[in-house]
Structure formats: structure tokens, C-alpha cells
Design a protein around this motif. Structure first.
Motif, PDB file in Angstrom:
ATOM      1  N   CYS A  98     -30.675  44.819  -5.946  1.00  0.00           N
ATOM      2  CA  CYS A  98     -31.640  45.460  -6.840  1.00  0.00           C
ATOM      3  C   CYS A  98     -32.294  44.394  -7.730  1.00  0.00           C
ATOM      4  N   CYS A 136     -33.542  44.836 -12.737  1.00  0.00           N
ATOM      5  CA  CYS A 136     -33.136  44.197 -13.994  1.00  0.00           C
ATOM      6  C   CYS A 136     -32.281  42.972 -13.657  1.00  0.00           C
ATOM      7  N   ASN A 147     -29.296  42.249 -13.862  1.00  0.00           N
ATOM      8  CA  ASN A 147     -27.941  42.432 -13.302  1.00  0.00           C
ATOM      9  C   ASN A 147     -27.902  42.140 -11.809  1.00  0.00           C
ATOM     10  N   GLY A 148     -28.991  42.415 -11.101  1.00  0.00           N
ATOM     11  CA  GLY A 148     -29.066  42.120  -9.665  1.00  0.00           C
ATOM     12  C   GLY A 148     -27.950  42.748  -8.855  1.00  0.00           C
ATOM     13  N   CYS A 149     -27.712  44.024  -9.058  1.00  0.00           N
ATOM     14  CA  CYS A 149     -26.598  44.701  -8.364  1.00  0.00           C
ATOM     15  C   CYS A 149     -26.738  44.602  -6.837  1.00  0.00           C
ATOM     16  N   CYS A 202     -26.677  51.651 -12.284  1.00  0.00           N
ATOM     17  CA  CYS A 202     -27.414  52.742 -12.937  1.00  0.00           C
ATOM     18  C   CYS A 202     -28.284  53.451 -11.905  1.00  0.00           C
ATOM     19  N   GLY A 248     -31.066  51.986  -9.495  1.00  0.00           N
ATOM     20  CA  GLY A 248     -30.739  51.340  -8.224  1.00  0.00           C
ATOM     21  C   GLY A 248     -31.107  52.215  -7.042  1.00  0.00           C
TER      22      GLY A 248
HETATM   23  S1  SF4 Z   1     -28.917  49.168 -10.316  1.00  0.00           S
HETATM   24 FE1  SF4 Z   1     -29.462  49.337 -12.479  1.00  0.00          FE
HETATM   25  S2  SF4 Z   1     -28.155  47.827 -13.494  1.00  0.00           S
HETATM   26 FE2  SF4 Z   1     -28.139  47.310 -11.313  1.00  0.00          FE
HETATM   27  S3  SF4 Z   1     -29.802  45.776 -11.064  1.00  0.00           S
HETATM   28 FE3  SF4 Z   1     -30.670  47.814 -10.626  1.00  0.00          FE
HETATM   29  S4  SF4 Z   1     -31.547  48.470 -12.577  1.00  0.00           S
HETATM   30 FE4  SF4 Z   1     -30.122  46.812 -13.027  1.00  0.00          FE
END
Ligand code: SF4
Length: 127
Positions: free
Chosen positions: A7, A10, A12-14, A38, A41
Motif C-alpha cells: 500500500c 501512507c 507505513n507501506g503495509c 487500516c 488498504g
Molecule cells: S493500509 Fe492504511 S496504514 Fe497501511 S499503508 Fe495503507 S493507508 Fe497506510
């Protein structure tokens, strides 16, 4: 099928793992999603599956300025497969100092409701 995404919404790059089913109509259905911190994603994954978009930041030449380049960016993301076309169009531009932050240098680039704006002021050089 299993697909993995990072992702980019943001910092965090999940890393998001998904199980996706493709219907006979070619539409993707997300059966499971794991790893997103969050709800954005899942929105990101759906966007990637249907209409992947990206934004860009680059620079353009400035004549007569204290710096040779001014940084610019898009105001809205555009389809991922049109990024190179957008960069080509932006690179055709040159500006004359002084250059002010926020100035629109290309309106509605490629027709995607996204403008190219200056993000760094470049004052004129003193002669
Ligand atoms: S899933 Fe949410 S917390 Fe994770 S990178 Fe995407 S926006 Fe950021």
C-alpha cells in the motif's frame, strides 16, 4: 489467486496479501485481505485492481533563476500507464524566473483533471 500489494497511501507501506477471484465478467472479487493496518488498504487494493493510479513529482528547467530547475508535481493522480506520457509533456516545459510555488504550469494534463504545479520557488538571479 493470491496477490500481494504494498500500500502506497501512507508511509507505513503495509504489505497486503489478498485472495482474489476473477468472475466470468472479468471483475475481481476480494475473498480475503490481510496485512492492512487500516481500511484505506482495501480501498487501495480495489483501485489497483480496477484503475491503478499514480502521482509524480519531477522538475522543469528554469531560465534566469538562482536555480536551474523548479520542482513540480501533479495535483491528482492519473492512470499508471499514462505516467510516462505525462513526464514527456512536463519535460517540454521551461519556465522563466521568478517562479512562484503553486503556479499551474499545465492545466488538466492529458485530460485527467490533474494540474501540474510548481512546488519550489525559484527567484530570478541578479545580474
Ligand atoms: S493500509 Fe492504511 S496504514 Fe497501511 S499503508 Fe495503507 S493507508 Fe497506510
Amino acid at each position: 489467486m493470491t496477490r500481494e500489494f504494498t500500500c502506497i497511501v501512507c508511509p507505513n507501506g503495509c504489505d497486503i496479501k489478498t485472495e482474489i477471484k476473477v468472475g466470468q465478467d472479468g471483475k475481481h472479487e476480494i475473498c480475503s485481505i490481510d496485512g492492512a493496518l487500516c481500511a484505506r488498504g482495501e480501498v487501495y487494493v480495489k483501485q489497483e485492481l480496477t484503475d491503478p493510479r499514480r502521482s509524480i513529482a519531477t522538475s522543469v528547467l528554469v531560465k534566469g533563476g538562482v536555480l536551474p530547475l523548479a520542482s513540480v508535481r501533479l495535483t491528482n493522480s492519473i492512470p499508471k500507464d499514462r505516467i510516462l506520457d505525462a513526464v514527456t509533456e512536463i519535460k517540454r516545459c521551461s519556465l522563466t524566473a521568478p517562479v512562484f510555488s503553486g503556479t499551474v504550469i499545465i492545466k488538466n494534463i492529458l485530460g485527467y483533471n490533474s494540474d501540474v504545479i510548481v512546488t519550489k520557488e525559484v527567484p530570478a538571479s541578479e545580474k
